[in-house]
Design a protein around this motif. Structure first.
Motif, PDB file in Angstrom:
ATOM      1  N   ALA A   1      13.304 -15.927  78.955  1.00 13.91           N
ATOM      2  CA  ALA A   1      15.359 -14.571  79.005  1.00 13.91           C
ATOM      3  C   ALA A   1      15.399 -13.662  80.177  1.00 13.91           C
ATOM      4  O   ALA A   1      14.664 -13.161  80.972  1.00 13.91           O
ATOM      5  CB  ALA A   1      14.862 -13.747  77.313  1.00 13.91           C
ATOM      6  N   ASN A   2      16.745 -13.817  80.086  1.00 17.79           N
ATOM      7  CA  ASN A   2      17.361 -12.847  81.206  1.00 17.79           C
ATOM      8  C   ASN A   2      17.255 -11.572  80.771  1.00 17.79           C
ATOM      9  O   ASN A   2      17.299 -11.190  79.351  1.00 17.79           O
ATOM     10  CB  ASN A   2      18.438 -13.476  81.745  1.00 17.79           C
TER      11      ASN A   2
ATOM     12  N   GLU B   1      19.200 -10.809  77.857  1.00 18.58           N
ATOM     13  CA  GLU B   1      18.597 -11.410  76.491  1.00 18.58           C
ATOM     14  C   GLU B   1      17.634 -10.199  75.920  1.00 18.58           C
ATOM     15  O   GLU B   1      16.948 -10.986  74.856  1.00 18.58           O
ATOM     16  CB  GLU B   1      18.122 -12.489  76.807  1.00 18.58           C
ATOM     17  N   TRP B   2      17.097  -9.776  76.829  1.00 21.20           N
ATOM     18  CA  TRP B   2      15.905  -8.714  76.643  1.00 21.20           C
ATOM     19  C   TRP B   2      16.044  -7.738  76.205  1.00 21.20           C
ATOM     20  O   TRP B   2      16.086  -6.668  75.030  1.00 21.20           O
ATOM     21  CB  TRP B   2      15.071  -8.737  78.083  1.00 21.20           C
TER      22      TRP B   2
ATOM     23  N   ALA C   1      19.006  -7.527  73.915  1.00 25.48           N
ATOM     24  CA  ALA C   1      19.406  -7.421  72.524  1.00 25.48           C
ATOM     25  C   ALA C   1      17.882  -7.852  71.593  1.00 25.48           C
ATOM     26  O   ALA C   1      18.188  -7.854  71.210  1.00 25.48           O
ATOM     27  CB  ALA C   1      20.079  -8.852  72.761  1.00 25.48           C
ATOM     28  N   ALA C   2      16.676  -8.749  72.639  1.00 26.35           N
ATOM     29  CA  ALA C   2      15.563  -8.514  71.761  1.00 26.35           C
ATOM     30  C   ALA C   2      15.029  -7.041  71.518  1.00 26.35           C
ATOM     31  O   ALA C   2      14.667  -7.247  70.348  1.00 26.35           O
ATOM     32  CB  ALA C   2      14.834  -9.392  72.336  1.00 26.35           C
TER      33      ALA C   2
ATOM     34  N   THR D   1      15.186 -15.517  65.643  1.00 26.64           N
ATOM     35  CA  THR D   1      16.563 -14.444  66.358  1.00 26.64           C
ATOM     36  C   THR D   1      15.981 -13.949  67.355  1.00 26.64           C
ATOM     37  O   THR D   1      16.043 -14.450  68.632  1.00 26.64           O
ATOM     38  CB  THR D   1      17.552 -13.968  65.718  1.00 26.64           C
TER      39      THR D   1
ATOM     40  N   LEU E   1      16.130 -15.415  71.808  1.00 30.61           N
ATOM     41  CA  LEU E   1      16.826 -14.615  73.311  1.00 30.61           C
ATOM     42  C   LEU E   1      15.967 -14.782  74.106  1.00 30.61           C
ATOM     43  O   LEU E   1      16.133 -15.029  75.027  1.00 30.61           O
ATOM     44  CB  LEU E   1      16.819 -13.213  72.147  1.00 30.61           C
TER      45      LEU E   1
ATOM     46  N   GLY F   1      14.628 -19.008  74.109  1.00 29.02           N
ATOM     47  CA  GLY F   1      15.918 -20.620  74.405  1.00 29.02           C
ATOM     48  C   GLY F   1      16.165 -20.965  73.325  1.00 29.02           C
ATOM     49  O   GLY F   1      16.990 -21.975  73.916  1.00 29.02           O
TER      50      GLY F   1
ATOM     51  N   ILE G   1      20.088 -19.930  68.595  1.00 25.72           N
ATOM     52  CA  ILE G   1      19.882 -18.646  67.448  1.00 25.72           C
ATOM     53  C   ILE G   1      20.854 -18.873  65.510  1.00 25.72           C
ATOM     54  O   ILE G   1      20.168 -19.049  64.970  1.00 25.72           O
ATOM     55  CB  ILE G   1      21.114 -17.114  67.729  1.00 25.72           C
TER      56      ILE G   1
END
Length: 263
Positions: A143-144, A147-148, A150-151, A221, A225, A228, A231
């Motif tokens: 994850a970028n 995304e981190w 968002a997680a 989900t 995230l 990859g 979702i």
């Protein structure tokens, strides 16, 4: 002082109370973090070789299974902290501290808000420890930073939802002992979802339950995230489940708290 300022001040006081309790009783925190860590080590090192080879990934084994199982372990950690919250709420209701608060000029809902905020802080700290150990045993997210974040948002959203539900369960319990048992199904739900094996491998009836219970879209989900894997509609379903659980838990907790403190 305005009602909003009073609410913020007293909620902050109750948050400090929850954090002080966490510091004074570190054994409970260690237990809540230790259980998901034990399951992580057990499934990765004992079952991971076989289960990882069955995932159909290009590279199976322990590493592949570590990537797959971590979202389920994270949900277990959140559910475990929720169980601890139910216990502390039940302790407050049975040990007389609420009666003392009733004699003080405080914002009444701040007692519950302090429990929720303290539990979310404890949850996020515990999740950081679990993720750190997962990285040591082979978890390799790609994850970028967005995304981190968002997680982390998904985990915080889930933590708030389960915490409000656990507060309601703690208020509904007749004793501290029963409060420790009521949230137990939350700890088991990752097993009956996509937490440890894909739902496609389950019998039809179990698969139906696994696919439509609240934890599965949350775990999918997180996988999408962090790894990859995509979702799809899982993010919307996860947000809807968390919002619904939060509303139900909040309304139930408020009703039980008002009823209990009116005695």
């Amino acid at each position: 002082m305005s009602t909003v300022a009073l609410a913020v001040r007293d909620s902050g006081t109750m948050l400090r109370r929850s954090l002080l309790r966490m510091r004074r009783y570190p054994s409970m925190t260690f237990m809540l973090i230790g259980m998901p860590v034990v399951f992580l080590l057990l499934f990765v090192y004992v079952f991971g070789g076989t289960l990882g080879n069955g995932l159909g990934a290009a590279s199976g084994g322990h590493e592949a299974y570590a990537n797959y199982v971590v979202p389920g372990i994270l949900l277990m950690a959140i559910a475990g902290t929720a169980q601890g919250t139910a216990i502390t709420v039940a302790m407050d209701m049975t040990e007389g501290i609420i009666a003392r608060f009733r004699t003080m000029a405080i914002f009444r809902p701040s007692v519950l808000t302090g429990h929720v905020l303290g539990a979310v802080v404890q949850t996020m700290l515990g999740l950081a420890v679990v993720v750190g150990i997962a990285l040591l045993v082979g978890f390799r997210p790609n994850a970028n930073p967005v995304e981190w974040l968002a997680a982390a948002g998904v985990l915080a959203m889930t933590g708030v939802a389960l915490t409000w539900l656990s507060v309601a369960l703690g208020l509904a319990a007749d004793s501290v002992e029963s409060a420790s048992n009521l949230p137990m199904p939350l700890v088991l739900l990752p097993f009956l979802g996509s937490g440890f094996v894909p739902t496609e491998s389950m019998p039809t009836a179990v698969r139906w339950f696994a696919e439509y219970q609240p934890f599965t879209p949350i775990m999918e989900t997180l996988r999408g995230l962090l790894l990859g894997t995509g979702i799809g509609a899982d993010a919307g379903a996860a947000a809807a489940w968390c919002a619904g659980i939060t509303v139900v838990g909040f309304l139930w907790a408020r009703r039980r708290y008002n009823r209990n403190t009116a005695r």
